[in-house]
Design a protein around this motif. Structure first.
Motif, short mmCIF file in Angstrom:
data_model
loop_
_atom_site.label_atom_id
_atom_site.label_comp_id
_atom_site.label_asym_id
_atom_site.label_seq_id
_atom_site.Cartn_x
_atom_site.Cartn_y
_atom_site.Cartn_z
N ILE A 1 2.76 6.40 2.81
CA ILE A 1 2.15 5.07 2.83
C ILE A 1 0.64 5.23 2.91
N ASP B 1 5.77 0.95 -4.66
CA ASP B 1 5.53 -0.49 -4.59
C ASP B 1 4.29 -0.72 -3.75
N HIS B 2 3.60 -1.79 -4.11
CA HIS B 2 2.38 -2.10 -3.36
C HIS B 2 2.09 -3.58 -3.43
N ARG C 1 -2.88 2.89 3.10
CA ARG C 1 -3.45 1.55 3.30
C ARG C 1 -4.85 1.49 2.75
N VAL D 1 -2.53 11.04 3.72
CA VAL D 1 -1.97 9.69 3.66
C VAL D 1 -1.94 9.11 5.07
N ASP D 2 -1.76 7.80 5.15
CA ASP D 2 -1.73 7.14 6.46
C ASP D 2 -0.41 7.37 7.20
N GLU D 3 0.69 7.40 6.47
CA GLU D 3 1.99 7.67 7.08
C GLU D 3 2.78 8.57 6.14
N MET E 1 8.46 9.85 1.91
CA MET E 1 7.80 8.56 1.79
C MET E 1 6.38 8.69 2.31
N LYS F 1 6.02 -3.23 -8.39
CA LYS F 1 6.89 -2.05 -8.32
C LYS F 1 6.75 -1.21 -9.58
N SER G 1 -1.33 -2.32 0.95
CA SER G 1 -0.73 -1.00 1.16
C SER G 1 0.11 -0.57 -0.04
N LEU G 2 0.19 0.75 -0.16
CA LEU G 2 0.88 1.40 -1.27
C LEU G 2 1.95 2.31 -0.66
N LYS G 3 3.19 2.15 -1.10
CA LYS G 3 4.29 3.00 -0.63
C LYS G 3 4.81 3.81 -1.80
#
Length: 136
Positions: free
Chosen positions: A132, A68-69, A134, A114-116, A130, A3, A73-75
């Protein structure tokens, strides 16, 4: 889960602090160079929007970045203290009628890289984005 957290005042020059954080994050997460560049563009676009449009460059208002990751995956969460907006009403900058309009491009670009991508406004406390990503 690793984090990270950064809080900045709403001054455009603080984007450098965000770039430095994302470089440190990627040193442990390990995106390829191309994916790192995409991630960096998405994050800086969203943070700059939070500073300029969300917080109206009011240096007393903060932008918070939570990351955090794990190994896959990375958020990234970006929170401002602004009044929010209806994301569904942002014009598509690729439409012919909007091609010269400079508004709405940052969110559009970030979504593509980004993916999401999620947006939520919390009445009285600000907006939350947010993203996300990957690892491929």
């Amino acid at each position: 889960m690793i984090k990270h957290f950064l809080e900045i005042s709403s001054d455009k020059k603080n984007i450098k602090l965000v770039e430095d954080l994302m470089l440190r994050v990627n040193n442990t997460f390990g995106l390829s160079y191309d994916d790192y560049c995409k991630m960096m563009i998405a994050v800086t676009e969203v943070v700059m929007n939070a500073i300029v449009h969300g917080n109206k460059e009011n240096a007393n208002k903060k932008v918070k970045i939570y990351i955090d990751h794990d190994e896959k995956s990375l958020k990234i969460i970006v929170i401002d203290e602004g009044d929010g907006f209806d994301i569904k009403r942002l014009p598509n900058p690729t439409d012919v009628d909007n091609i010269l309009d400079l508004h709405g491009r940052g969110v559009f670009i970030a979504r593509q890289l980004v993916d999401e991508f999620f947006y939520q406004h919390h009445e009285g406390t600000g907006s939350e984005f947010m993203m996300i990503i990957r690892k491929k």
